[in-house]
Write a protein that holds these residues in place. Structure first.
Motif, PDB file in Angstrom:
ATOM      1  N   VAL A 432      20.196 -51.169 114.086  1.00 34.84           N
ATOM      2  CA  VAL A 432      21.600 -50.995 114.425  1.00 34.84           C
ATOM      3  C   VAL A 432      22.069 -49.603 114.025  1.00 34.84           C
ATOM      4  CG1 VAL A 432      23.914 -51.742 113.828  1.00 34.84           C
ATOM      5  CG2 VAL A 432      22.164 -53.439 114.347  1.00 34.84           C
ATOM      6  N   LEU A 433      21.641 -49.177 112.820  1.00 40.52           N
ATOM      7  CA  LEU A 433      22.134 -47.896 112.309  1.00 40.52           C
ATOM      8  C   LEU A 433      21.751 -46.730 113.204  1.00 40.52           C
ATOM      9  CD1 LEU A 433      21.750 -48.348 108.482  1.00 40.52           C
ATOM     10  CD2 LEU A 433      23.828 -47.741 109.737  1.00 40.52           C
ATOM     11  N   LEU A 434      20.627 -46.859 113.834  1.00 35.61           N
ATOM     12  CA  LEU A 434      20.191 -45.785 114.718  1.00 35.61           C
ATOM     13  C   LEU A 434      21.162 -45.590 115.873  1.00 35.61           C
ATOM     14  CD1 LEU A 434      16.381 -46.557 114.826  1.00 35.61           C
ATOM     15  CD2 LEU A 434      17.542 -44.748 113.558  1.00 35.61           C
ATOM     16  N   LYS A 435      21.899 -46.619 116.207  1.00 30.38           N
ATOM     17  CA  LYS A 435      22.789 -46.540 117.364  1.00 30.38           C
ATOM     18  C   LYS A 435      24.231 -46.385 116.939  1.00 30.38           C
ATOM     19  CE  LYS A 435      19.747 -49.104 120.082  1.00 30.38           C
ATOM     20  NZ  LYS A 435      19.221 -48.887 121.282  1.00 30.38           N
ATOM     21  N   SER A 436      24.488 -46.367 115.647  1.00 31.61           N
ATOM     22  CA  SER A 436      25.869 -46.503 115.207  1.00 31.61           C
ATOM     23  C   SER A 436      26.172 -45.441 114.164  1.00 31.61           C
ATOM     24  CB  SER A 436      26.052 -47.891 114.616  1.00 31.61           C
ATOM     25  OG  SER A 436      27.256 -47.943 113.910  1.00 31.61           O
ATOM     26  N   THR A 437      27.415 -44.981 114.184  1.00 28.80           N
ATOM     27  CA  THR A 437      27.821 -44.013 113.171  1.00 28.80           C
ATOM     28  C   THR A 437      28.625 -44.695 112.067  1.00 28.80           C
ATOM     29  OG1 THR A 437      29.866 -43.571 114.330  1.00 28.80           O
ATOM     30  CG2 THR A 437      27.978 -42.186 114.878  1.00 28.80           C
ATOM     31  N   VAL A 438      28.825 -46.007 112.239  1.00 20.94           N
ATOM     32  CA  VAL A 438      29.648 -46.713 111.260  1.00 20.94           C
ATOM     33  C   VAL A 438      28.797 -47.089 110.056  1.00 20.94           C
ATOM     34  CG1 VAL A 438      31.186 -48.678 110.930  1.00 20.94           C
ATOM     35  CG2 VAL A 438      30.935 -47.642 113.174  1.00 20.94           C
ATOM     36  N   LEU A 439      29.344 -46.915 108.872  1.00 23.94           N
ATOM     37  CA  LEU A 439      28.576 -47.246 107.674  1.00 23.94           C
ATOM     38  C   LEU A 439      28.505 -48.755 107.470  1.00 23.94           C
ATOM     39  CD1 LEU A 439      29.702 -44.548 105.115  1.00 23.94           C
ATOM     40  CD2 LEU A 439      27.506 -44.785 106.270  1.00 23.94           C
ATOM     41  N   THR A 440      27.397 -49.175 106.920  1.00 24.94           N
ATOM     42  CA  THR A 440      27.231 -50.603 106.699  1.00 24.94           C
ATOM     43  C   THR A 440      27.890 -51.052 105.394  1.00 24.94           C
ATOM     44  OG1 THR A 440      25.664 -52.372 106.430  1.00 24.94           O
ATOM     45  CG2 THR A 440      24.989 -50.242 105.606  1.00 24.94           C
ATOM     46  N   LYS A 441      28.475 -52.231 105.440  1.00 25.91           N
ATOM     47  CA  LYS A 441      28.960 -52.854 104.209  1.00 25.91           C
ATOM     48  C   LYS A 441      27.827 -53.715 103.685  1.00 25.91           C
ATOM     49  CE  LYS A 441      32.733 -55.041 105.435  1.00 25.91           C
ATOM     50  NZ  LYS A 441      33.991 -55.777 105.352  1.00 25.91           N
ATOM     51  N   SER A 442      27.927 -54.183 102.479  1.00 24.14           N
ATOM     52  CA  SER A 442      26.875 -55.079 102.003  1.00 24.14           C
ATOM     53  C   SER A 442      26.967 -56.386 102.784  1.00 24.14           C
ATOM     54  CB  SER A 442      27.061 -55.355 100.518  1.00 24.14           C
ATOM     55  OG  SER A 442      28.268 -56.047 100.324  1.00 24.14           O
ATOM     56  N   SER A 443      25.846 -56.965 103.033  1.00 21.98           N
ATOM     57  CA  SER A 443      25.834 -58.155 103.879  1.00 21.98           C
ATOM     58  C   SER A 443      26.378 -59.376 103.155  1.00 21.98           C
ATOM     59  CB  SER A 443      24.399 -58.420 104.325  1.00 21.98           C
ATOM     60  OG  SER A 443      24.262 -59.767 104.627  1.00 21.98           O
ATOM     61  N   ALA A 444      27.366 -59.967 103.758  1.00 19.63           N
ATOM     62  CA  ALA A 444      27.970 -61.154 103.151  1.00 19.63           C
ATOM     63  C   ALA A 444      26.971 -62.302 103.084  1.00 19.63           C
ATOM     64  CB  ALA A 444      29.197 -61.572 103.957  1.00 19.63           C
ATOM     65  N   VAL A 445      26.185 -62.429 104.127  1.00 19.86           N
ATOM     66  CA  VAL A 445      25.193 -63.500 104.130  1.00 19.86           C
ATOM     67  C   VAL A 445      24.149 -63.250 103.057  1.00 19.86           C
ATOM     68  CG1 VAL A 445      23.417 -64.661 105.476  1.00 19.86           C
ATOM     69  CG2 VAL A 445      25.529 -63.936 106.584  1.00 19.86           C
ATOM     70  N   GLU A 446      23.709 -62.019 103.006  1.00 19.71           N
ATOM     71  CA  GLU A 446      22.712 -61.607 102.018  1.00 19.71           C
ATOM     72  C   GLU A 446      23.210 -61.934 100.602  1.00 19.71           C
ATOM     73  OE1 GLU A 446      19.592 -59.678 102.571  1.00 19.71           O
ATOM     74  OE2 GLU A 446      19.416 -60.231 100.458  1.00 19.71           O
ATOM     75  N   LYS A 447      24.502 -61.726 100.375  1.00 18.10           N
ATOM     76  CA  LYS A 447      25.083 -61.999  99.054  1.00 18.10           C
ATOM     77  C   LYS A 447      25.091 -63.489  98.755  1.00 18.10           C
ATOM     78  CE  LYS A 447      28.356 -58.366  97.949  1.00 18.10           C
ATOM     79  NZ  LYS A 447      29.685 -58.000  98.437  1.00 18.10           N
ATOM     80  N   LYS A 448      25.476 -64.253  99.759  1.00 17.19           N
ATOM     81  CA  LYS A 448      25.611 -65.692  99.528  1.00 17.19           C
ATOM     82  C   LYS A 448      24.241 -66.370  99.425  1.00 17.19           C
ATOM     83  CE  LYS A 448      28.472 -69.577 100.859  1.00 17.19           C
ATOM     84  NZ  LYS A 448      29.511 -70.091 101.743  1.00 17.19           N
ATOM     85  N   PHE A 449      23.307 -65.881 100.210  1.00 18.19           N
ATOM     86  CA  PHE A 449      21.975 -66.487 100.195  1.00 18.19           C
ATOM     87  C   PHE A 449      20.933 -65.390  99.975  1.00 18.19           C
ATOM     88  CE2 PHE A 449      24.668 -68.964 103.104  1.00 18.19           C
ATOM     89  CZ  PHE A 449      24.605 -70.220 102.502  1.00 18.19           C
ATOM     90  N   PRO A 450      20.865 -64.840  98.742  1.00 15.67           N
ATOM     91  CA  PRO A 450      20.001 -63.676  98.532  1.00 15.67           C
ATOM     92  C   PRO A 450      18.544 -63.979  98.864  1.00 15.67           C
ATOM     93  CG  PRO A 450      20.962 -64.481  96.453  1.00 15.67           C
ATOM     94  CD  PRO A 450      21.558 -65.283  97.547  1.00 15.67           C
ATOM     95  N   GLY A 451      17.951 -63.070  99.567  1.00 14.82           N
ATOM     96  CA  GLY A 451      16.518 -63.165  99.848  1.00 14.82           C
ATOM     97  C   GLY A 451      16.136 -64.158 100.939  1.00 14.82           C
ATOM     98  N   ASP A 452      17.130 -64.848 101.513  1.00 13.50           N
ATOM     99  CA  ASP A 452      16.813 -65.858 102.534  1.00 13.50           C
ATOM    100  C   ASP A 452      16.692 -65.178 103.893  1.00 13.50           C
ATOM    101  OD1 ASP A 452      16.537 -68.042 104.154  1.00 13.50           O
ATOM    102  OD2 ASP A 452      18.176 -69.200 103.238  1.00 13.50           O
ATOM    103  N   ARG A 453      15.550 -64.562 104.130  1.00 15.64           N
ATOM    104  CA  ARG A 453      15.402 -63.741 105.330  1.00 15.64           C
ATOM    105  C   ARG A 453      15.320 -64.582 106.597  1.00 15.64           C
ATOM    106  NH1 ARG A 453      11.467 -58.980 105.150  1.00 15.64           N
ATOM    107  NH2 ARG A 453      12.977 -58.348 106.726  1.00 15.64           N
ATOM    108  N   ASP A 454      14.777 -65.783 106.485  1.00 11.46           N
ATOM    109  CA  ASP A 454      14.708 -66.652 107.650  1.00 11.46           C
ATOM    110  C   ASP A 454      16.112 -66.968 108.134  1.00 11.46           C
ATOM    111  OD1 ASP A 454      12.057 -66.693 107.621  1.00 11.46           O
ATOM    112  OD2 ASP A 454      11.829 -68.698 106.741  1.00 11.46           O
TER     113      ASP A 454
END
Ligand code: H53
Length: 870
Positions: A432-454
């Motif tokens: 996504v970053l390659l196509k976007s100039t907007v900075l990323t926020k920390s992922s809300a999902v990542e925070k709630k379910f850390p490490g749950d990549r599936d």
């Protein structure tokens, strides 16, 4: 204070103004007037079609007066409004419905008779407006009727297709053939108002260049015009007449004069062709996402026509509708922060999901509102109804196609990923970053379910693969204030299957249920006038009361015990059977045994709806009858089985099912041993109008989808409202119907939803031959293969779906299905008890009025209130 009269002499205006016809003589005057002027004809050369047209124009005048007043009233009051965005509106005929709702049925009937015509003949002249495929489109039409009847400020938005759902022909071999439905070709459509002054430009393709301030400049590409056509939607016994706005596409500037001058005539016409093509035809696929399907052949039609056009339709319609909604909001003069206080937008399935990025685009790029505020506005305005959990029906659009056709929207979708949820795993965000100039926020999902990549991958808006695809249901879900399913079981399934991760992430409260409903105006009063009259007489209330308060039907319950009432009830059913028989006789030249039980299955042809189970059951019945002695046969109650429904043009297995039904019918109906006891009819070209004849005649109707596959079903409600008993699986709204009418008044069979997944697993990995699992079914399959209904080889692909994976579990449910039909035979032997069941069924159907459903949407989702026009 009183408003100042805008122009001229107020009295002259008032004297000249026409009011709604109320008595027979004003009705006949107005019809004659239209015969003479609008049609330029006379009594001498007026046929039924002309008389219908003149009468329709007269009703149109009445509707316009109410419609005008309603729209002016809404504009003055500026209440919060709701907009129902649906790619399909399956309206059927309008004339009779308009007369009912205006309370002018008697006056027009008398007037028409005085002019030497027969009302029934005139009603038959009208062509159905069939701008939909099935349940989803008809639901939208019922909701419009209920919104107007409940005096709610609701508008529908859709497309004005030149061609509705195809007309179905059946060849002598039983092949479905499709013919275009040029429903507008007969001249002017009296039920719409062309609004050539209301139009918007819609852009496709081009480039989107991000600006430093967060906005973007989308330019170039192709621009087309969206022109409004307004269809008047009268409420029942109220002045309120709502609007259904349908968009037609037009080239922005007729012909391109430059290329024309250069002699490149073909190129000049081409650009105008492709603009007009957008609203040319309704896509005839139902329950496919245009990309994948269990039956690969289902896609062929889509490949032929191109799926880009379907995406174009979706954007064209959403963009025009949103432009219109935003313009109307701006006229109120409120700040955009109050947008959700004035506007609610309901997405009918994922088809209008582009409304989410489109509203973001308008707010950010045109209104210069910052991202966070814009997202708040969107997610407080938009609501999403899901209508299916079938994986192959969930819409996905290839990222390359989206980037090409809608570059700015693709940017916004990527930005949603970054800003709002960061649902995607890190890999996605890199991309996504390659196509976007907007900075990323920390992922809300990542925070709630850390490490749950599936989980992150499952929840992503973008599905990995070649090509990557945008998951429209996920976008609709995160962009909406509320998400609902259409029956209790279905809404639970939405929460525990396709949107499970989102429920865990966002909490339960966003997800709910609104069980579908049907309008009792069309589906009882109009289609079954005798039953309606009996109900009014028995309840001792005018239909204007109980048709808008359907729980009053409960008052019929004590009359189930009344012998005289039961006699009248049964006599009406009998006359409705004769009406259907007459229709079959005049349209197909076939004679129907009206002393038989009428057993009806009418719906789109689809493997999950299991018309196959029904026809295999019919053949089983036939084989059983053949083995009986003449004496045994004497005890059997005769049965007529009706099928009707269209198959998507590219859905090979569904078409093969039609072929089996038609050829089985041919053999069975011709057999002198059994033909008094069993006949089968496939009625071609199923439509709203045909349903209106079939439904009131049924003793039983079949709603037999594999458990967990039919989201709700709505014809089940129509049959039961008309006193037909339900044979069905424990699926969709069948369950709530059984709860309402009592389990002893329905015939249920088959495995339950929780068993389905395990059974499918077994079929995949530990298959058992049909001979072992279900010998009775194996025998039926053998007869078909053996050529009992013509060349058996033809049906092998259909039979193999059962012999191989049997994904829809025909072998698992066959025995209990046959058992349920035997219970039906048993129950039918006791005629009086049967009629009681029929009466109790109708009496308990109040819940399924679409008035109840639309009020649930209005109160719990949209927060809108009735605005009565006085
Ligand atoms: O929508 C009906 C349901 C029915 C469901 C149907 C439907 C369509 O007609 C088309 C697409 C889709 O996803 C769902 O199949 O069960 O009653 C109205 O909700």
């Amino acid at each position: 204070g009183k408003e100042k009269w805008p122009r001229g002499d107020e009295n002259v205006w008032k004297e000249g103004s026409r009011s709604v016809n109320t008595d027979v003589s004003s009705v006949t005057k107005s019809i004659v007037n239209h015969v003479q002027t609008s049609l330029a004809r006379q009594a001498y050369n007026l046929d039924n079609l002309g008389a219908y047209q003149a009468a329709a124009l007269s009703v149109r005048d009445d509707l316009i007066l109410n419609w005008n007043e309603t729209q002016m009233h809404y504009t003055r009051k500026a209440p919060k409004r709701a907009y129902y965005l649906s790619l399909e509106f399956l309206m059927g005929r309008t004339f009779d419905n308009a007369l009912l709702n205006l309370g002018l049925k008697d006056q027009y009937r008398e007037g028409v008779t005085k002019l030497g015509f027969n009302m029934e003949d005139l009603l038959e002249q009208e062509r159905d407006a069939a701008l939909g495929n099935g349940g989803l489109g008809r639901l939208a039409a019922c909701y419009l009727d209920s919104s107007a009847s409940q005096e709610l400020p609701v508008w529908g938005y859709g497309l004005r297709y030149q061609y509705g759902i195809f007309q179905q022909l059946i060849s002598p071999e039983g092949q479905q053939l499709e013919q275009p439905d040029p429903w507008l070709a007969g001249g002017e459509n009296p039920w719409e108002l062309p609004r050539l002054d209301v139009s918007y430009e819609v852009r496709f393709y081009g480039t989107a260049e991000r600006l430093p301030d967060g906005r973007a400049l989308w330019q170039g590409g192709q621009e087309v015009l969206a022109v409004a056509y307004d269809v008047m939607v009268p409420g029942c016994y109220t002045k309120n007449t709502n609007n259904l706005r349908l968009w037609e596409s037009k080239p922005k500037r007729g012909f391109d004069l430059n290329s024309f001058n250069a002699g490149d005539y073909e190129h000049a016409v081409e650009s105008s062709n492709s603009a007009a093509a957008i609203t040319s035809v309704l896509y005839p696929n139902d329950h496919t996402n245009n990309n994948e399907s269990r039956d690969r052949s289902q896609l062929s039609y889509t490949h032929l026509v191109g799926k880009e056009l379907r995406l174009k339709q979706q954007y064209f319609w959403t963009a025009a509708s949103l432009a219109d909604i935003v313009r109307r909001f701006k006229n109120i003069g409120k700040p955009f922060s109050e947008f959700p206080d004035y506007v609610a937008i309901q997405l009918n399935d994922t088809h209008p999901t582009l409304a989410i990025p489109e509203l973001m685009r308008i707010l950010i790029d045109e209104e210069e509102i910052p991202w966070g505020k814009a997202w708040d506005i969107v997610t407080n305005t938009v609501f999403y109804t899901n209508h299916t959990v079938l994986p192959e029906a969930l819409e996905k659009w290839p990222v390359p196609l989206m980037e090409h056709l809608l570059p700015r929207h693709m940017q916004i979708i990527y930005d949603i990923v970054l800003h709002d949820e960061g649902f995607s795993c890190k890999v996605h965000r890199q991309a996504v970053l390659l196509k976007s100039t907007v900075l990323t926020k920390s992922s809300a999902v990542e925070k709630k379910f850390p490490g749950d990549r599936d989980r992150l991958a499952r929840m992503s808006l973008i599905e990995e693969g070649f090509p990557k695809q945008v998951r429209m249901a996920h976008l609709a879900c995160i962009g909406s204030r509320k998400v609902n399913g259409v029956a209790e079981l279905h809404s639970d399934l939405v929460k525990t299957t396709i949107l499970k991760d989102f429920v865990e992430f966002e909490g339960q409260s966003k997800f709910s249920n609104v069980t579908n409903g049907i309008t009792p105006r069309r589906w009882l009063d109009q289609c079954n006038p005798e039953l309606s009259a009996l109900i009014s007489k028995t309840l001792k209330v005018d239909k204007s009361v109980w048709l808008k308060d359907l729980d009053r039907l409960k008052g019929l319950l004590p009359y189930a015990e009344d012998v005289e009432f039961r006699k009248e009830w049964a006599a009406i059913k009998q006359r409705n059977k004769e009406r259907l028989a007459h229709h079959v006789e005049t349209t197909l030249g076939l004679t129907v045994n009206t002393n038989a039980m009428f057993d009806v299955q009418i719906k789109r042809l689809h493997e999950y709806k299991r018309q196959t189970l029904n026809i295999l059951g019919v053949i089983h019945r036939y084989l059983t009858l053949k083995q009986m002695s003449a004496a045994e046969r004497k005890k059997v109650n005769p049965r007529v089985v009706f099928f009707a429904g269209k198959a998507a043009p590219g859905y090979y297995i569904a078409k093969l099912t039609i072929r089996l039904i038609v050829n089985a019918a041919r053999i069975i109906n011709a057999d002198p041993d059994t033909r008094d006891l069993l006949t089968v009819y496939f009625l071609p070209d199923y439509s709203v109008s045909l349903a209106e004849v079939l439904i009131p005649s049924s003793d039983i109707s079949q709603h037999i989808s594999t458990a967990g596959t039919e989201a709700s079903g709505t014809s089940n409600m129509k049959f039961c409202l008309n006193g037909g008993l339900l044979v069905g699986t424990v699926d969709g709204a069948n369950i709530e119907i059984a709860e309402a009418v009592g389990e002893n008044n329905v015939f249920f069979f088959g495995h339950l939803t929780p068993a389905v997944e395990d059974l499918r697993y077994q079929h995949m990995y530990r298959p058992v031959p049909v001979e072992e699992k279900c010998p009775a079914l194996a025998k039926v399959l053998d007869k078909i293969s053996g050529g009992m209904f013509g060349d058996g080889g033809v049906y092998e692909p259909l039979l193999n779906t059962i012999r191989q994976n049997d994904y829809y579990l025909i072998t698992e449910d066959f025995d209990s299905y046959i058992g349920a039909l035997e219970m039906v035979d048993q129950a039918y032997l006791d005629k009086e008890e049967w009629i009681k069941k029929s009466i109790r069924t109708t009496a308990n159907m109040g819940k399924f009025s679409s008035d109840r459903a639309i009020l649930e949407y209005a109160e719990s989702f949209w927060s809108i209130e009735p605005v009565k026009v006085t």
